[in-house]
Write a protein that holds these residues in place. Sequence first.
Motif, PDB file in Angstrom:
ATOM      1  N   PHE A 305     -15.621  -6.196  37.460  1.00  0.00           N
ATOM      2  CA  PHE A 305     -14.253  -5.692  37.346  1.00  0.00           C
ATOM      3  C   PHE A 305     -14.235  -4.327  36.663  1.00  0.00           C
ATOM      4  O   PHE A 305     -13.585  -3.404  37.111  1.00  0.00           O
ATOM      5  CB  PHE A 305     -13.390  -6.678  36.549  1.00  0.00           C
ATOM      6  N   SER A 306     -14.993  -4.240  35.576  1.00  0.00           N
ATOM      7  CA  SER A 306     -14.932  -2.977  34.849  1.00  0.00           C
ATOM      8  C   SER A 306     -15.588  -1.857  35.660  1.00  0.00           C
ATOM      9  O   SER A 306     -15.184  -0.699  35.580  1.00  0.00           O
ATOM     10  CB  SER A 306     -15.518  -3.112  33.454  1.00  0.00           C
ATOM     11  N   VAL A 375     -21.332  -1.516  41.944  1.00  0.00           N
ATOM     12  CA  VAL A 375     -20.335  -1.614  43.007  1.00  0.00           C
ATOM     13  C   VAL A 375     -20.304  -0.271  43.707  1.00  0.00           C
ATOM     14  O   VAL A 375     -20.327   0.776  43.053  1.00  0.00           O
ATOM     15  CB  VAL A 375     -18.933  -1.927  42.428  1.00  0.00           C
ATOM     16  N   ARG A 376     -20.287  -0.289  45.026  1.00  0.00           N
ATOM     17  CA  ARG A 376     -20.252   0.967  45.770  1.00  0.00           C
ATOM     18  C   ARG A 376     -19.263   0.845  46.917  1.00  0.00           C
ATOM     19  O   ARG A 376     -19.179  -0.203  47.540  1.00  0.00           O
ATOM     20  CB  ARG A 376     -21.667   1.270  46.291  1.00  0.00           C
ATOM     21  N   VAL A 377     -18.500   1.888  47.158  1.00  0.00           N
ATOM     22  CA  VAL A 377     -17.603   1.879  48.319  1.00  0.00           C
ATOM     23  C   VAL A 377     -17.985   3.038  49.221  1.00  0.00           C
ATOM     24  O   VAL A 377     -18.371   4.105  48.760  1.00  0.00           O
ATOM     25  CB  VAL A 377     -16.116   1.996  47.903  1.00  0.00           C
ATOM     26  N   SER A 378     -17.903   2.809  50.534  1.00  0.00           N
ATOM     27  CA  SER A 378     -18.213   3.884  51.475  1.00  0.00           C
ATOM     28  C   SER A 378     -17.303   3.740  52.691  1.00  0.00           C
ATOM     29  O   SER A 378     -16.374   2.947  52.680  1.00  0.00           O
ATOM     30  CB  SER A 378     -19.684   3.836  51.865  1.00  0.00           C
ATOM     31  N   GLY A 379     -17.602   4.496  53.715  1.00  0.00           N
ATOM     32  CA  GLY A 379     -16.721   4.521  54.880  1.00  0.00           C
ATOM     33  C   GLY A 379     -15.363   5.069  54.462  1.00  0.00           C
ATOM     34  O   GLY A 379     -14.339   4.425  54.617  1.00  0.00           O
ATOM     35  N   LEU A 380     -15.382   6.265  53.881  1.00  0.00           N
ATOM     36  CA  LEU A 380     -14.153   6.798  53.282  1.00  0.00           C
ATOM     37  C   LEU A 380     -13.245   7.474  54.313  1.00  0.00           C
ATOM     38  O   LEU A 380     -13.716   8.124  55.235  1.00  0.00           O
ATOM     39  CB  LEU A 380     -14.510   7.799  52.180  1.00  0.00           C
ATOM     40  N   MET A 419      -5.632  -1.813  29.778  1.00  0.00           N
ATOM     41  CA  MET A 419      -6.751  -2.550  30.374  1.00  0.00           C
ATOM     42  C   MET A 419      -6.311  -3.903  30.896  1.00  0.00           C
ATOM     43  O   MET A 419      -5.260  -4.421  30.524  1.00  0.00           O
ATOM     44  CB  MET A 419      -7.862  -2.719  29.335  1.00  0.00           C
ATOM     45  N   ARG A 420      -7.140  -4.447  31.784  1.00  0.00           N
ATOM     46  CA  ARG A 420      -6.871  -5.785  32.305  1.00  0.00           C
ATOM     47  C   ARG A 420      -7.119  -6.786  31.171  1.00  0.00           C
ATOM     48  O   ARG A 420      -8.071  -6.633  30.397  1.00  0.00           O
ATOM     49  CB  ARG A 420      -7.820  -6.101  33.451  1.00  0.00           C
ATOM     50  N   ALA A 421      -6.305  -7.811  31.140  1.00  0.00           N
ATOM     51  CA  ALA A 421      -6.413  -8.790  30.052  1.00  0.00           C
ATOM     52  C   ALA A 421      -7.779  -9.454  30.031  1.00  0.00           C
ATOM     53  O   ALA A 421      -8.294  -9.811  28.971  1.00  0.00           O
ATOM     54  CB  ALA A 421      -5.321  -9.839  30.200  1.00  0.00           C
ATOM     55  N   VAL A 422      -8.404  -9.567  31.204  1.00  0.00           N
ATOM     56  CA  VAL A 422      -9.697 -10.244  31.262  1.00  0.00           C
ATOM     57  C   VAL A 422     -10.770  -9.478  30.482  1.00  0.00           C
ATOM     58  O   VAL A 422     -11.749 -10.046  30.009  1.00  0.00           O
ATOM     59  CB  VAL A 422     -10.113 -10.495  32.736  1.00  0.00           C
ATOM     60  N   LEU A 423     -10.543  -8.180  30.300  1.00  0.00           N
ATOM     61  CA  LEU A 423     -11.526  -7.363  29.571  1.00  0.00           C
ATOM     62  C   LEU A 423     -11.097  -7.095  28.131  1.00  0.00           C
ATOM     63  O   LEU A 423     -11.727  -6.322  27.419  1.00  0.00           O
ATOM     64  CB  LEU A 423     -11.740  -6.033  30.296  1.00  0.00           C
ATOM     65  N   ALA A 424     -10.011  -7.763  27.705  1.00  0.00           N
ATOM     66  CA  ALA A 424      -9.442  -7.439  26.398  1.00  0.00           C
ATOM     67  C   ALA A 424     -10.315  -7.862  25.223  1.00  0.00           C
ATOM     68  O   ALA A 424     -10.079  -7.461  24.099  1.00  0.00           O
ATOM     69  CB  ALA A 424      -8.058  -8.077  26.260  1.00  0.00           C
ATOM     70  N   ASP A 425     -11.373  -8.673  25.469  1.00  0.00           N
ATOM     71  CA  ASP A 425     -12.236  -9.077  24.364  1.00  0.00           C
ATOM     72  C   ASP A 425     -13.241  -7.989  23.981  1.00  0.00           C
ATOM     73  O   ASP A 425     -14.052  -8.176  23.087  1.00  0.00           O
ATOM     74  CB  ASP A 425     -12.964 -10.375  24.688  1.00  0.00           C
ATOM     75  N   GLU A 427     -15.860  -7.059  25.217  1.00  0.00           N
ATOM     76  CA  GLU A 427     -17.281  -7.317  25.433  1.00  0.00           C
ATOM     77  C   GLU A 427     -17.842  -6.226  26.339  1.00  0.00           C
ATOM     78  O   GLU A 427     -18.962  -5.764  26.169  1.00  0.00           O
ATOM     79  CB  GLU A 427     -17.436  -8.689  26.080  1.00  0.00           C
ATOM     80  N   PHE A 428     -17.022  -5.814  27.292  1.00  0.00           N
ATOM     81  CA  PHE A 428     -17.378  -4.699  28.157  1.00  0.00           C
ATOM     82  C   PHE A 428     -16.270  -3.674  28.076  1.00  0.00           C
ATOM     83  O   PHE A 428     -15.138  -3.997  27.773  1.00  0.00           O
ATOM     84  CB  PHE A 428     -17.538  -5.162  29.609  1.00  0.00           C
ATOM     85  N   LEU A 429     -16.624  -2.428  28.382  1.00  0.00           N
ATOM     86  CA  LEU A 429     -15.605  -1.375  28.365  1.00  0.00           C
ATOM     87  C   LEU A 429     -14.583  -1.657  29.462  1.00  0.00           C
ATOM     88  O   LEU A 429     -14.930  -2.196  30.510  1.00  0.00           O
ATOM     89  CB  LEU A 429     -16.262  -0.022  28.639  1.00  0.00           C
ATOM     90  N   PRO A 430     -13.315  -1.293  29.224  1.00  0.00           N
ATOM     91  CA  PRO A 430     -12.311  -1.535  30.257  1.00  0.00           C
ATOM     92  C   PRO A 430     -12.624  -0.773  31.550  1.00  0.00           C
ATOM     93  O   PRO A 430     -12.272  -1.201  32.632  1.00  0.00           O
ATOM     94  CB  PRO A 430     -11.008  -1.049  29.629  1.00  0.00           C
TER      95      PRO A 430
END
Lengths: 447, 87
Positions: A305-306, A375-380, A419-425, A427-430
């Motif tokens: 997610f982050s 994570v990678r996105v292509s086909g822009l 930030m997303r609540a799931v990252l609010a601890d 532990e990882f950067l938002p």
Amino acid sequence: MGKDAIIKTNICSRGFTYNYSKNRLKCGDIMNKRIIMHVDANSAYLSWQAAYDLQRGAAIDLRDIPSVVGGSQKDRRGIVLAKSIPAKAFGIQTGEVIWQARQKCPGLVVIPPNYELYMKASNALYSLIKDYSPKIQRFSVDEMFLDYTGMGAFFGEPVEAAHKIKDRVKEELGFTVNIGIGENKLTAKIAGDLKKPDMVHTLYHYEIPSKMWILPVEDLFMVGRKTKKKLKEININTIGDLANTDTKFLQNRLKSFGLLLWRYANGIEDSAVSGNTLMNIKSIGNSTTIKFDVEDKKTAHKVLFSLTESVAMRLRGAKACCSIVSVEVRTSQLNFYSHQRKLFTPTCITSEIFAMAAELFEECWGGEKIRHLGVRVSGLYGDDFVQSSLFDDRNREKREALDSAIDSIRCKYGKSSIMRAVLADYEFLPVSGGVGEDDYAMMSSIL
Amino acid sequence: MKLMRKPIEVIALFDFEGNAVPIRFRYEDESQGLCVIKVDKVIKKDKDKFAGNAMIKYTCETCDDGAVKLFELRYEIDSLKWYLYKM
């Protein structure tokens, strides 16, 4: 001053003066030829840190002792990012693991990276070379292209001007640069890499056979480890071999990339020196090495997610939508695999990209301990219009609006402001990945 | 002059042109405790941009018990911090 006023300007170092009028600027040969310079800081991260330390009164110059800039071993990001010339003598290579480097050289000095300083040094370099041309492209944090075409009348012959720039950088900013002079960006870049440090080299079209063709093929821009292997298989070892190979044969072997390489080997490249390379982006990706081994799905999702947050932000910043999402996993055993899928509808919405990334991750992950995720996105595509479908999420427009609101808040108040609540601890950067500095110019494979 | 590299507290005059002129400063000395020094004269002012970090260097003198002492102050523009660099 009238239009036809005669301007007397010293053009060359040979000591003679040219007289020419403003509306006959094109008469001289020096005016017609395209001149591009490539300015490249020598072992940039290390010499910037060294110059900074010297400014603060350090007794030793890091450039004179075996030293490297490297990530912290505690966070498991311990690779060599830059090395000093004495460190190079021990056989230490950029990208090597720190403990390996320490084995090669026991007294090695390891300095943590300081991206804020690098950005400062890069900005200072940019503002210094801006004195010499209005057209400058920042190719990466330590490399810049300068279009010197037609500037000869003001600063003298290219070689002379390059020496002036080089010496000014050394004097004022305290680090050395290599300047390559060529007729396009490619030859300028290769000229800059010929011999280091603190040098000026030229690579004009008539010098290509003598200076460029003798180099091993991996010195050519865009030839990496894999291409080098492919080329070695067909007995191409030097750039000259590549330049003198039949294009049809290369195209057959390497498709359109073969033709591009052949053109590069012959010094043919005509892209303009511009500040905007965003238009040609083919994919946007982000990855991170995690401080501990991830063993459960929930934590892995958090990391994904982050990462997705920053990928999607950059995607929207480039005004693009992606149609392919891929996920990369490196396990604690250093095995690497990736998985990708085409989306039904191109998107730039964080939650949609994440949903796909999570799905892909679950499909490919076999439960191993994970060290590194990407994570990678292509086909822009451009984001001006998107073909929608009947099966799309109904709240698409709302989600897009939400994302753009989040982007503008982050832009104004910093990345961790929302930030997303799931990252609010924490532990990882938002928003993870990258170097933690906004606007940090990264390397690109597009000239 | 000896290398000191000490962070200092400074009273400075900022004129209409935006120039900062140090007037008096103090620093913590291991043996003597808090030392206050008056800047009697700024002899030279230079700008240093090493590694893109802008600093203003002041070569100054002070009168200490009838003896003229030279020292160098540095003002780091990004962090707005003053340092006693050499004395």
